[in-house]
Motif scaffolding. Sequence first.
Motif, PDB file in Angstrom:
ATOM      1  N   ALA A 140       0.847  -1.192   0.000  1.00  0.00           N
ATOM      2  CA  ALA A 140       0.000   0.000   0.000  1.00  0.00           C
ATOM      3  C   ALA A 140       0.880   1.239   0.000  1.00  0.00           C
ATOM      4  O   ALA A 140       1.876   1.297   0.720  1.00  0.00           O
ATOM      5  N   ASP A 141       0.502   2.209  -0.801  1.00  0.00           N
ATOM      6  CA  ASP A 141       1.230   3.483  -0.855  1.00  0.00           C
ATOM      7  C   ASP A 141       2.733   3.313  -1.043  1.00  0.00           C
ATOM      8  O   ASP A 141       3.539   4.001  -0.427  1.00  0.00           O
ATOM      9  N   TYR A 143      -3.602   3.818   6.876  1.00  0.00           N
ATOM     10  CA  TYR A 143      -3.652   4.461   5.559  1.00  0.00           C
ATOM     11  C   TYR A 143      -4.910   5.309   5.419  1.00  0.00           C
ATOM     12  O   TYR A 143      -5.958   4.973   5.969  1.00  0.00           O
ATOM     13  N   THR A 172      -7.187   4.310  -0.002  1.00  0.00           N
ATOM     14  CA  THR A 172      -5.911   3.663  -0.305  1.00  0.00           C
ATOM     15  C   THR A 172      -6.147   2.236  -0.788  1.00  0.00           C
ATOM     16  O   THR A 172      -6.883   1.475  -0.169  1.00  0.00           O
TER      17      THR A 172
END
Length: 155
Positions: free
Chosen positions: A29-30, A137, A141
């Motif tokens: 993620a990210d 997050y 996201t």
Amino acid sequence: MRAYLIALLAAGFLVAFDILSAPALFMQADGTKTVLVRQIRGETPLTIHFIHSVQKTPVEEFLTVHADGHFHLTGTRYQSHGVGLPFLPEEGTFRQEGDYFVLDMDRDYSELSLRTGVGTELMIEAGGERIPVYEMYPVGTRIDLVVAPLYTYLF
């Protein structure tokens, strides 16, 4: 003595290679990668917990992760019927357990992507740990669950 040292180093290298090349479950993620399960041997349980965005009730999805990278949905558990929740007989074996509805399922997925949402409190449970993704997050996201060799985490 030298032969013993070489044999010891070779054994250490083989053990390290086995550990680092074993399939692992990652959360991406990210641009960050988090190891959820270090070694997947056979089937590994995975549970996704969230609050349904329409019904506003808790939902649990029970999966197994396989070393070949696919995910198998074995069932879901929730508290209310309604939009977006399974209920048809062809979707699986349905039963009620107290205040919960349980649907035993048999679905395979080659990939698994989730998204954080407003009030959904997305959590992932794997490797004996419950990860509060919604606290980590921002809303919207994309969360990808991926099986890959452990060494990919290092690079």
